[in-house]
Design a protein around this motif. Structure first.
Motif, mmCIF file in Angstrom:
data_model
loop_
_atom_site.group_PDB
_atom_site.id
_atom_site.type_symbol
_atom_site.label_atom_id
_atom_site.label_comp_id
_atom_site.label_asym_id
_atom_site.label_seq_id
_atom_site.Cartn_x
_atom_site.Cartn_y
_atom_site.Cartn_z
ATOM 1 N N LEU A 1 72.202 78.068 -23.992
ATOM 2 C CA LEU A 1 71.683 79.273 -23.333
ATOM 3 C C LEU A 1 71.733 79.161 -21.813
ATOM 4 N N GLY A 2 72.856 78.732 -21.294
ATOM 5 C CA GLY A 2 73.088 78.739 -19.856
ATOM 6 C C GLY A 2 72.186 77.805 -19.073
ATOM 7 N N GLU A 3 72.070 78.102 -17.762
ATOM 8 C CA GLU A 3 71.293 77.235 -16.877
ATOM 9 C C GLU A 3 69.806 77.240 -17.233
ATOM 10 N N THR A 4 69.285 78.396 -17.625
ATOM 11 C CA THR A 4 67.851 78.487 -17.922
ATOM 12 C C THR A 4 67.485 77.602 -19.102
ATOM 13 N N LYS B 1 73.951 64.516 -24.086
ATOM 14 C CA LYS B 1 75.117 64.974 -24.840
ATOM 15 C C LYS B 1 75.866 66.054 -24.066
ATOM 16 N N THR B 2 75.138 66.964 -23.435
ATOM 17 C CA THR B 2 75.770 68.016 -22.642
ATOM 18 C C THR B 2 76.525 67.433 -21.453
ATOM 19 N N MET B 3 75.922 66.450 -20.807
ATOM 20 C CA MET B 3 76.564 65.847 -19.636
ATOM 21 C C MET B 3 77.783 65.009 -20.014
ATOM 22 N N GLN C 1 88.173 73.118 -20.480
ATOM 23 C CA GLN C 1 89.514 73.428 -20.016
ATOM 24 C C GLN C 1 89.564 74.709 -19.185
ATOM 25 N N LYS C 2 88.749 75.709 -19.553
ATOM 26 C CA LYS C 2 88.778 76.990 -18.853
ATOM 27 C C LYS C 2 87.906 76.939 -17.603
ATOM 28 N N LEU C 3 88.227 77.814 -16.654
ATOM 29 C CA LEU C 3 87.537 77.826 -15.370
ATOM 30 C C LEU C 3 86.056 78.159 -15.541
ATOM 31 N N ASP C 4 85.742 79.167 -16.368
ATOM 32 C CA ASP C 4 84.342 79.554 -16.523
ATOM 33 C C ASP C 4 83.522 78.436 -17.166
ATOM 34 N N GLN C 5 84.147 77.660 -18.060
ATOM 35 C CA GLN C 5 83.455 76.539 -18.675
ATOM 36 C C GLN C 5 83.162 75.441 -17.656
ATOM 37 N N MET C 6 84.129 75.194 -16.775
ATOM 38 C CA MET C 6 83.931 74.168 -15.751
ATOM 39 C C MET C 6 82.852 74.585 -14.755
ATOM 40 N N VAL C 7 82.817 75.866 -14.427
ATOM 41 C CA VAL C 7 81.783 76.362 -13.508
ATOM 42 C C VAL C 7 80.406 76.216 -14.134
ATOM 43 N N ALA C 8 80.284 76.599 -15.399
ATOM 44 C CA ALA C 8 78.999 76.472 -16.093
ATOM 45 C C ALA C 8 78.567 75.021 -16.180
ATOM 46 N N TYR C 9 79.540 74.138 -16.437
ATOM 47 C CA TYR C 9 79.200 72.720 -16.527
ATOM 48 C C TYR C 9 78.719 72.189 -15.165
ATOM 49 N N ASN C 10 79.392 72.566 -14.109
ATOM 50 C CA ASN C 10 79.001 72.086 -12.783
ATOM 51 C C ASN C 10 77.593 72.552 -12.407
ATOM 52 N N LYS D 1 75.335 70.328 -14.179
ATOM 53 C CA LYS D 1 75.367 69.001 -13.564
ATOM 54 C C LYS D 1 74.446 68.951 -12.343
ATOM 55 N N LEU D 2 74.424 70.045 -11.563
ATOM 56 C CA LEU D 2 73.530 70.095 -10.403
ATOM 57 C C LEU D 2 72.070 70.051 -10.846
ATOM 58 N N LEU D 3 71.745 70.755 -11.930
ATOM 59 C CA LEU D 3 70.384 70.712 -12.465
ATOM 60 C C LEU D 3 70.030 69.304 -12.930
ATOM 61 N N TYR D 4 70.962 68.658 -13.605
ATOM 62 C CA TYR D 4 70.714 67.300 -14.084
ATOM 63 C C TYR D 4 70.417 66.357 -12.920
ATOM 64 N N GLU D 5 71.225 66.458 -11.875
ATOM 65 C CA GLU D 5 71.039 65.564 -10.734
ATOM 66 C C GLU D 5 69.737 65.863 -9.992
ATOM 67 N N ARG D 6 69.280 67.120 -10.033
ATOM 68 C CA ARG D 6 67.998 67.451 -9.410
ATOM 69 C C ARG D 6 66.838 66.729 -10.119
ATOM 70 N N TYR D 7 66.947 66.592 -11.449
ATOM 71 C CA TYR D 7 65.870 65.961 -12.221
ATOM 72 C C TYR D 7 66.048 64.459 -12.390
#
Length: 397
Positions: A320-323, A349-351, A358-367, A370-376
């Motif tokens: 369910l996205g970033e939230t 597992k997500t990280m 492979q797709k651009l939108d997937q890479m953007v969502a992952y990044n 990743k920023l949220l993960y690094e914040r915590y």
């Protein structure tokens, strides 16, 4: 003393005689089986031209000829078996022509007579062959046979033959009644047997879903998987609130597989169901349907007593996205107990899926995740995902 010894000697001789008789019987059966197999090969070769003629004329308009010459009983059985194999493989007019050939050759009449044989094995073999030949006239006799028989694996043979031969829905319903009256948990097998019918399966399944017999409902729910029947949704909507646990769980899973638009109140009721299978199915569907409004419910479900519900809830939050992912990070950082372990597992597992996008939108969502993960948790490091599929000693599945 002497008389007891004599009795013992005679007893030993008697046992040796029985053993010898048993060995001779097995030896004779083995020889007969070998002889039958050799004769079968000979007959297959002998009638090869007839088999080829039948195959080449299946699509023609003329009737198929009867087997040539005067045939021995084994010879007739060999030809019958080959025709039955073709009936299983073919559909439509070609199958109908082969079924008619079986009737014209007398194969159907011969096996119907064997249903009254004194030998149980012959009756079962005849029922099996009648099902292979789609002999509709044998259904009443096979229904009576199934009704009078105690449940055994051979009951499945009779029931499957009835399903193949039935020409009316009432015959299938009666078959299910006789098969399920013993209380055996064979609803999946009964559904598989039911789908052997040549009748309109979707129409029959709708009737079974509305039947008062819960066994019929269970069979219909199992058979509905893979069947695209829009008319079934109203019945499923009713069965979602059924009192019986198995019926309710199966109905919910099938209902959710149709991707319905669920109301918030409906979701809350299902997530509070007493059956863990229902809660787990709903939790999994909320991620697949991207129901972001259900994040609070999924957050609370991470404390569910059943590990499958917790895992499905965490998996849906990760979708369910970033939230949803941030909720997992918060629990993994500040939570405790099984909810923390489950959340941490799905965060890692997500990280670990960095190379799978492979797709651009997937890479953007992952990044973004990743920023949220690094914040915590700081800078992400490559590490294996821990296996915590069933945390906290919960093995109720």
């Amino acid at each position: 003393m002497y008389s007891h010894l004599t009795v013992a000697v005679y007893f030993i001789y008697g046992c040796l005689g029985l053993i010898l008789a048993g060995m001779l019987t097995l030896f004779w059966l083995r020889i007969r089986a070998i002889r039958t197999a050799k004769k079968t090969e000979i007959y297959l070769q002998k009638h090869q031209d007839y088999f080829k003629f039948v195959q080449t004329h299946l699509s023609g308009v003329s009737e198929l000829p009867l087997p040539p010459g005067k045939l021995t009983p084994l010879e007739r059985r060999v030809i019958q078996q080959r025709i039955m194999e073709w009936i299983e493989q073919l559909k439509g007019d070609m199958r109908d022509k082969l079924i008619k050939l079986c009737r014209d050759a007398g194969f159907v009449d011969d096996d119907i007579k064997l249903l009254d044989s004194l030998l149980y094995g012959r009756r079962i073999a005849a029922a099996y062959r009648l099902g292979g030949m789609r002999a509709a006239e044998a259904v009443p006799r096979m229904l009576l046979m199934l009704e009078q028989q105690k449940y055994s694996p051979l009951s499945i043979v009779i029931a499957r033959s009835i399903a193949k031969c039935a020409e009316r829905e009432e015959q299938l319903t009666e078959m299910l009644k006789h098969l399920l009256r013993h209380g055996k948990p064979i609803h999946n097998l009964a559904a598989d047997i039911l789908m052997e019918t040549s009748l309109d399966a979707s129409r029959l399944l709708l009737k079974l879903l509305d039947d008062e017999n819960p066994d019929f409902v269970k069979v219909a729910l199992v058979a509905m998987w893979g069947q695209a029947v829009p008319e079934v949704v109203p019945s499923l909507d009713r069965l979602v609130g059924a009192e019986e646990k198995e019926v309710r769980a199966s109905a919910v899973k099938l209902y959710l597989s149709s991707n319905p638009v669920l109301k918030d109140e409906t979701i809350r009721q299902l997530m509070a169901d007493t059956d863990w299978e229902v809660r787990a199915a709903v939790a999994k569907s909320l991620g697949n349907t991207h129901a972001a409004g259900s994040i609070p419910l999924l957050r609370a479900a991470l404390q569910d007593p059943h590990w499958r519900v917790r895992n499905n809830s965490a998996e849906s939050l990760a979708k369910l996205g970033e939230t949803g992912f941030e909720v997992l990070c918060q629990i993994a950082k500040h939570g405790s107990g099984v909810e923390r372990e489950t959340a941490l597992y799905y965060v890692e597992k997500t990280m670990a899926q960095e190379g799978e996008h492979q797709k651009l939108d997937q890479m953007v969502a992952y990044n973004k995740k990743k920023l949220l993960y690094e914040r915590y948790f700081g800078v992400a490091e490559a590490k294996p995902v821990r296996q915590v599929a069933a945390v906290g000693g919960d093995y109720t599945a």
